[in-house]
Design a protein around this motif. Structure first.
Motif: not given
Length: 421
Positions: A108-112, A133-142
């Motif tokens: 999940g971290i890698a796909i983020r 995966t979402t707590y650190v540097e989250p991705s706007e399209n994840f």
């Protein structure tokens, strides 16, 4: 549940569907890529994750926003490299519009990170549960419509300390991000309640011989937390039983999931009475949950499924349901960089079978957690029986965000066992 249920076998439009949708458009089939662990120690987990997708698609008649669904499934093996290779194939070769997955934490971290390089594609997490995966540097399209591994531990620390009377525990778990996150949630709550964690032992994913770890397990604790899943969990239980192990066990979420409880052999019977927690409980009597279980059962013959959906099936089912609902909302239109679709996902209140799910500012799920114990049902199957629920569990576990950030990120040694945070 908001979406009406349909029974019968799922018929999915695969790559034989004639024609291809224009990139980012709203004509032709909707191309959906799936990342699932169909190789290695978590194969059974990935297979049931795919069943969750097929259950949701069967209910929708394999149509989203008026568009036929073209599903492309890509196997991974829990490693970040395999997940990125799979995602690159789905996005850069197959030209999918949406990716569902992955399953495992470090994947999940890698796909983020990969999603940030593909702003034209929307990624909806399957069930991977690493906090970062979402707590650190989250991705706007994840987007992640499942709570993470620490949220899955909510309520368990209090329960084992106050109800089971366990004051000292040791932990053993797979040496990667998801189990770090699980243990993070457990230690945070258990130690705040007054408990002590005396030792934390780690094993590589895919371990076959647990002899040295079993020999190292302390015998001066009240219970041992086991954070293993899939083939690792089955191997550990078999070898632990052969070694005469008889300690009180506490189960990580995937240690007592249906993928383990329905495995072959009698060693799993050692789990009867084991407390655990996670995003579902098999015996919950909620009508929406029971309706979902029946839909899963009706979608596959008994020999091709578990008696009840695993949490992997439920995670992928919820991700697919969110996709379907928002595709219907935008009428199948993914133009303008999928902005309408993503706005729908961001603001969606998902009436999921395991409770209401909303997303926070990082597009991370806030949801219900279930504390349970393993029991044998009337049919002789091992299931998780609900003993307590915690609603609206957020990613900081109800702790002040600044205080939570000060704890540090999950690791082999973090968090420290302390009475307050």
């Amino acid at each position: 549940m908001k979406r009406s249920l349909k029974t019968g076998a799922s018929v999915i439009a695969l790559s034989l569907v004639a024609g291809a949708a224009m990139a980012g458009g709203h004509d032709g089939p909707l191309k959906v890529g799936v990342l699932a662990t169909l190789e290695g120690t978590y194969t059974a987990l990935g297979e049931d994750g795919v069943r969750g997708i097929r259950t949701a698609l069967a209910q929708a008649g394999d149509v989203a926003g008026g568009r036929e669904i073209e599903l492309i499934i890509q196997s991974t093996d829990t490693s970040p490299d395999s997940a990125v290779r799979g995602a690159r194939k789905l996005v850069e070769q197959d030209g999918v519009d949406i990716v569902l997955g992955p399953l495992s934490g470090s994947e999940g971290i890698a796909i983020r990170d990969y999603s940030k390089t593909q702003p034209g594609v929307t990624f909806i997490n399957g069930i991977s549960g690493a906090m970062e995966t979402t707590y650190v540097e989250p991705s706007e399209n994840f987007f992640r419509f499942n709570t993470d591994g620490a949220q899955w531990s909510a309520g368990l620390g209090d329960y084992i300390y106050n109800e089971k009377g366990y004051e000292t525990i040791a932990t053993v778990g797979e040496d990667y991000s998801f189990v770090y996150t699980q243990v993070f949630g457990l230690v945070t709550e258990f130690c705040a309640a007054g408990g002590e964690v005396t030792e934390r032992l780690w094993v590589p994913l895919g371990t076959k011989d647990f002899g040295s770890i079993i020999a190292a397990l302390p015998d001066d604790v009240d219970a041992i937390y086991v954070g293993l899943g899939g083939g690792d969990a089955v191997n550990f239980l078999n070898q632990y039983q052969q070694a005469g192990g008889d300690a009180n066990l506490i189960g990580g979420s995937i240690m007592v999931d249906g993928t383990v409880l329905n495995s072959k052999g009698d060693a799993k019977n050692a789990l009867i009475g084991t407390p655990s927690s996670g995003p579902q409980a098999d015996t919950w009597d909620d009508p929406g949950w029971q309706e979902y279980v029946k839909a899963y059962q009706d979608t596959f013959p008994p020999e091709e499924r578990f008696p009840s959906p695993s949490l992997l099936a439920t995670g992928y089912y919820n991700a697919t349901s969110a996709m379907l609902q928002c595709m219907d909302t935008v009428g199948g239109d993914l133009t303008d960089g999928q902005v309408g679709f993503r706005d729908c996902l961001t603001n969606l209140t998902l009436d999921a079978p395991n409770g209401t799910i909303t997303l926070d500012g990082n597009r991370q799920a806030i949801g219900t957690n279930f504390v349970s114990e393993v029991v044998e049902d009337d049919n002789g199957n091992l299931v998780t029986q609900l003993v307590a629920m915690k609603e609206n569990v957020n990613q900081t576990l109800g702790i002040d965000p600044d205080a939570f950030a000060a704890i540090g990120l999950p690791s082999r040694d973090t968090p420290a066992c302390q009475s307050s945070y």
